[in-house]
Design a protein around this motif. Structure first.
Motif, PDB file in Angstrom:
ATOM      1  N   SER A 135       0.829  -1.207   0.000  1.00 16.04           N
ATOM      2  CA  SER A 135       0.000   0.000   0.000  1.00 16.04           C
ATOM      3  C   SER A 135       0.864   1.258   0.000  1.00 16.04           C
ATOM      4  CB  SER A 135      -0.953  -0.002   1.197  1.00 16.04           C
ATOM      5  OG  SER A 135      -0.234  -0.148   2.412  1.00 16.04           O
ATOM      6  N   SER A 136       2.044   1.169   0.611  1.00 12.84           N
ATOM      7  CA  SER A 136       2.954   2.317   0.604  1.00 12.84           C
ATOM      8  C   SER A 136       3.352   2.683  -0.823  1.00 12.84           C
ATOM      9  CB  SER A 136       4.219   1.999   1.416  1.00 12.84           C
ATOM     10  OG  SER A 136       3.919   1.528   2.704  1.00 12.84           O
ATOM     11  N   ILE A 137       3.554   1.684  -1.661  1.00 15.33           N
ATOM     12  CA  ILE A 137       3.915   1.937  -3.062  1.00 15.33           C
ATOM     13  C   ILE A 137       2.763   2.623  -3.788  1.00 15.33           C
ATOM     14  CG2 ILE A 137       4.468   0.844  -5.270  1.00 15.33           C
ATOM     15  CD1 ILE A 137       5.980  -1.320  -3.648  1.00 15.33           C
ATOM     16  N   TRP A 138       1.555   2.123  -3.592  1.00 15.87           N
ATOM     17  CA  TRP A 138       0.402   2.743  -4.250  1.00 15.87           C
ATOM     18  C   TRP A 138       0.274   4.212  -3.847  1.00 15.87           C
ATOM     19  CZ3 TRP A 138      -2.329   1.356  -8.291  1.00 15.87           C
ATOM     20  CH2 TRP A 138      -2.487   0.011  -8.619  1.00 15.87           C
ATOM     21  N   MET A 139       0.355   4.496  -2.557  1.00 17.20           N
ATOM     22  CA  MET A 139       0.197   5.877  -2.110  1.00 17.20           C
ATOM     23  C   MET A 139       1.414   6.725  -2.448  1.00 17.20           C
ATOM     24  SD  MET A 139      -1.838   5.588   1.545  1.00 17.20           S
ATOM     25  CE  MET A 139      -0.711   4.407   2.294  1.00 17.20           C
ATOM     26  N   VAL A 188      11.723  -6.112   4.508  1.00 21.66           N
ATOM     27  CA  VAL A 188      11.086  -6.488   3.235  1.00 21.66           C
ATOM     28  C   VAL A 188      10.475  -5.258   2.577  1.00 21.66           C
ATOM     29  CG1 VAL A 188       9.229  -7.861   2.184  1.00 21.66           C
ATOM     30  CG2 VAL A 188      10.639  -8.844   4.014  1.00 21.66           C
ATOM     31  N   ALA A 189       9.799  -4.450   3.364  1.00 22.23           N
ATOM     32  CA  ALA A 189       9.139  -3.266   2.823  1.00 22.23           C
ATOM     33  C   ALA A 189      10.144  -2.298   2.213  1.00 22.23           C
ATOM     34  CB  ALA A 189       8.337  -2.573   3.922  1.00 22.23           C
ATOM     35  N   ARG A 190      11.243  -2.071   2.887  1.00 19.32           N
ATOM     36  CA  ARG A 190      12.244  -1.135   2.365  1.00 19.32           C
ATOM     37  C   ARG A 190      12.775  -1.593   1.014  1.00 19.32           C
ATOM     38  NH1 ARG A 190      14.732  -0.502   8.288  1.00 19.32           N
ATOM     39  NH2 ARG A 190      13.806   1.521   8.867  1.00 19.32           N
ATOM     40  N   ALA A 191      13.025  -2.890   0.889  1.00 18.19           N
ATOM     41  CA  ALA A 191      13.512  -3.408  -0.395  1.00 18.19           C
ATOM     42  C   ALA A 191      12.452  -3.240  -1.478  1.00 18.19           C
ATOM     43  CB  ALA A 191      13.900  -4.880  -0.245  1.00 18.19           C
ATOM     44  N   ARG A 248      12.853  -0.817  -4.795  1.00 17.48           N
ATOM     45  CA  ARG A 248      12.727  -1.364  -6.145  1.00 17.48           C
ATOM     46  C   ARG A 248      11.678  -0.589  -6.945  1.00 17.48           C
ATOM     47  NH1 ARG A 248      12.316  -7.010  -5.332  1.00 17.48           N
ATOM     48  NH2 ARG A 248      10.309  -6.484  -4.442  1.00 17.48           N
ATOM     49  N   ALA A 249      10.677  -0.061  -6.272  1.00 22.48           N
ATOM     50  CA  ALA A 249       9.647   0.730  -6.948  1.00 22.48           C
ATOM     51  C   ALA A 249      10.108   2.159  -7.244  1.00 22.48           C
ATOM     52  CB  ALA A 249       8.384   0.764  -6.091  1.00 22.48           C
TER      53      ALA A 249
END
Length: 274
Positions: free
Chosen positions: A123-127, A149-152, A156-157
């Motif tokens: 969801s962080s990527i979407w927002m 995991v989230a930071r990676a 990458r995004a």
């Protein structure tokens, strides 16, 4: 939205709580019973119940909407894949829910976003993609393993310059964030441990301005929210959170029930008015 990272006390991930889900995902499915897929004494599967058929239909419609209007790209697909590989619970928002968050951020013209509950960063990527150059998203995650995991996934995004993952209990992280930067947030997404929703709302209001949009996920819980006798701490937290939205003089709020690939749940939305 019907999703959520369910998180445990003060930000710990709780797989039983709907949160951000995988493409299957941002929440877990609504509670199902053995009756959804029982076996007869002969070993043959019993016919699907009406509820099971409904859930399958909801998922099919969600898949149709997501593939048509919110298709995953390489970064989003990889985020879900690597979250699965790391053993994170499949409670991320669905793709169409992620797209809704992105659209709401764009509608608010958000430059600063606060997220409670990072999980794998889906969801962080979407927002984060809704933010303009110079924008910032602060996302709070209790688990160091999930944050890694989230930071990676976020890097990458291509969003490492505007999305920052903060590790630790949210109620300990927030005072530090407030001291470091007093600028208000334009959008707040609350999708973590439900028993702390009232505390998260208090902080969201402290860090908001007139026009800030606050979204609270997973407020229906398959209808359990309407039972005042519920002893579950998460349900009690949701009910208190909704009572606060109803009574607080600074917000104008509503709530919706939803169905989809995440099952039967819903979300609350509040506009800070002063």
């Amino acid at each position: 939205m019907t999703q959520s990272t369910g998180q445990g006390p003060n930000g710990t991930t709780d797989p039983t709580t709907p949160h951000h889900g995988t493409s299957s995902t941002n929440s877990t499915s609504s509670t199902s019973s053995a009756a959804n897929s029982t076996s007869s004494t002969s070993g043959a599967s019993a016919p699907a119940t009406p509820r099971r058929r409904d859930e399958e239909r909801w998922t099919e419609v969600d898949r149709y909407f997501s593939e048509l209007l919110a298709p995953d790209d390489d970064a989003l697909t990889a985020a879900l894949r690597d979250s699965d590989a790391a053993g994170l619970p499949r409670i991320a928002v669905a793709p169409n829910q992620g797209k809704l968050l992105q659209l709401l951020a764009q509608l608010r013209g958000a430059r600063r976003i606060l997220e409670f509950g990072t999980l794998g960063g889906y969801s962080s990527i979407w927002m984060g993609r809704a933010l303009p150059a110079g924008g910032r998203l602060d996302t709070l995650e209790f688990s160091p393993a999930h944050a890694e995991v989230a930071r990676a996934n976020i890097a990458r995004a291509g969003l490492a310059d505007r999305v920052k993952v903060h590790v630790g209990p949210a109620l300990e992280t927030l005072p530090r964030l407030a001291a470091e930067d007093t600028a208000p947030y334009d959008l707040v997404f609350i999708d973590a441990d439900k028993q702390n929703n009232p505390h998260y709302l208090e902080w969201a209001l402290k860090l908001s301005r007139p026009g800030t949009l606050i979204i609270g996920d997973n407020v229906v819980r398959s209808g359990a929210v309407i039972d005042p006798a519920q002893t579950d701490a998460g349900i009690q937290g949701i009910r208190t959170f909704l009572d606060m939205l109803a009574e607080h003089p600074r917000v104008n709020a509503t709530a919706f029930q939803t169905v989809g690939s995440k099952g039967y749940d819903g979300f609350a939305m509040a506009l800070v008015t002063e």
